[in-house]
Design a protein around this motif. Structure first.
Motif, PDB file in Angstrom:
ATOM      1  N   GLU A 126       0.708  -1.378  -0.074  1.00 29.23           N
ATOM      2  CA  GLU A 126       0.018   0.052   0.053  1.00 29.23           C
ATOM      3  C   GLU A 126       1.132   0.974  -0.040  1.00 29.23           C
ATOM      4  O   GLU A 126       1.782   1.262   0.988  1.00 29.23           O
ATOM      5  CB  GLU A 126      -1.012  -0.473   1.071  1.00 29.23           C
ATOM      6  CG  GLU A 126      -1.749   0.546   1.206  1.00 29.23           C
ATOM      7  CD  GLU A 126      -2.926   0.760   2.367  1.00 29.23           C
ATOM      8  OE1 GLU A 126      -4.738   0.931   1.908  1.00 29.23           O
ATOM      9  OE2 GLU A 126      -2.119   0.364   3.098  1.00 29.23           O
ATOM     10  N   THR A 127       0.848   2.006  -0.412  1.00 34.72           N
ATOM     11  CA  THR A 127       1.567   3.383  -0.947  1.00 34.72           C
ATOM     12  C   THR A 127       0.331   4.425   0.227  1.00 34.72           C
ATOM     13  O   THR A 127      -0.141   4.141   0.528  1.00 34.72           O
ATOM     14  CB  THR A 127       1.538   4.158  -2.163  1.00 34.72           C
ATOM     15  OG1 THR A 127      -0.544   4.141  -2.185  1.00 34.72           O
ATOM     16  CG2 THR A 127       1.441   3.316  -3.615  1.00 34.72           C
ATOM     17  N   TRP A 128       1.403   5.513   0.393  1.00 37.03           N
ATOM     18  CA  TRP A 128       1.034   6.526   1.099  1.00 37.03           C
ATOM     19  C   TRP A 128      -0.146   6.519   0.898  1.00 37.03           C
ATOM     20  O   TRP A 128      -1.082   7.886   1.993  1.00 37.03           O
ATOM     21  CB  TRP A 128       2.424   7.553   1.714  1.00 37.03           C
ATOM     22  CG  TRP A 128       3.370   7.105   1.934  1.00 37.03           C
ATOM     23  CD1 TRP A 128       5.057   6.616   1.397  1.00 37.03           C
ATOM     24  CD2 TRP A 128       3.727   7.013   3.900  1.00 37.03           C
ATOM     25  NE1 TRP A 128       5.314   6.468   2.955  1.00 37.03           N
ATOM     26  CE2 TRP A 128       4.423   6.193   3.948  1.00 37.03           C
ATOM     27  CE3 TRP A 128       2.747   7.701   4.920  1.00 37.03           C
ATOM     28  CZ2 TRP A 128       5.569   6.798   5.290  1.00 37.03           C
ATOM     29  CZ3 TRP A 128       3.375   7.359   6.221  1.00 37.03           C
ATOM     30  CH2 TRP A 128       4.891   6.461   6.104  1.00 37.03           C
ATOM     31  N   GLY A 129      -0.061   7.691  -0.433  1.00 40.22           N
ATOM     32  CA  GLY A 129      -1.861   8.066  -1.060  1.00 40.22           C
ATOM     33  C   GLY A 129      -2.255   6.550  -0.289  1.00 40.22           C
ATOM     34  O   GLY A 129      -4.118   7.542  -0.128  1.00 40.22           O
ATOM     35  N   GLY A 130      -2.519   5.817  -0.992  1.00 42.51           N
ATOM     36  CA  GLY A 130      -3.964   4.737  -0.910  1.00 42.51           C
ATOM     37  C   GLY A 130      -3.751   4.433   0.679  1.00 42.51           C
ATOM     38  O   GLY A 130      -5.084   4.606   0.947  1.00 42.51           O
TER      39      GLY A 130
END
Length: 143
Positions: free
Chosen positions: A4-8
């Protein structure tokens, strides 16, 4: 399991409990305002913004606890509903299995009864060649 990305992660958390990031952002903004007032040597205004920061931190904490409690309740309700649905499904499958077994037993009984009638098996299972019914019927014809 995908990474999972930071934005996600922020989007997912914001959808789960939107009050926490909003209050955290307001806390940050009030701290920045307090620090600017400190540089400008406006102590009265600085104290006001520090009080706002404390209030925002308290609201953030309330949002975290309240959101955790709310989503915990929702998860509990979903789990309870899923368990009840699973139990209903198991009961239905068991009922269908018992129904199939009863239908098979009924068919088997009908086949056995038809086979007995066809063989002429009477009271004693056809030991004497004729059933008891057919011998009674023969006696009635002669009389």
């Amino acid at each position: 399991m995908p990474i999972e990305t930071w934005g996600g992660k922020f989007q997912r958390r914001f959808k789960e409990n939107p009050f926490v990031p909003i209050f955290a952002g307001l806390t940050t903004a009030s701290l920045i305002m307090a620090s600017t007032k400190l540089r400008k040597r406006q102590s009265t205004s600085m104290n006001y913004w520090f009080r706002v920061r404390v209030l925002m931190q308290g609201l953030t904490l309330v949002a975290v606890v309240g959101g955790s409690w709310y989503y915990g309740q929702m998860k509990h309700q979903k789990d309870t509903k899923a368990a009840a649905e699973q139990e209903r499904l198991i009961e239905r499958l068991a009922f269908e299995a018992r129904l199939r077994a009863a239908e098979e037993a009924d068919q088997l009984e009908k086949l056995e009864a038809a086979a007995r009638v066809k063989m002429g098996a009477g009271w004693f299972g056809g030991w004497w060649g004729k059933s008891a019914k057919s011998s009674e019927g023969d006696g009635k014809k002669e009389a």
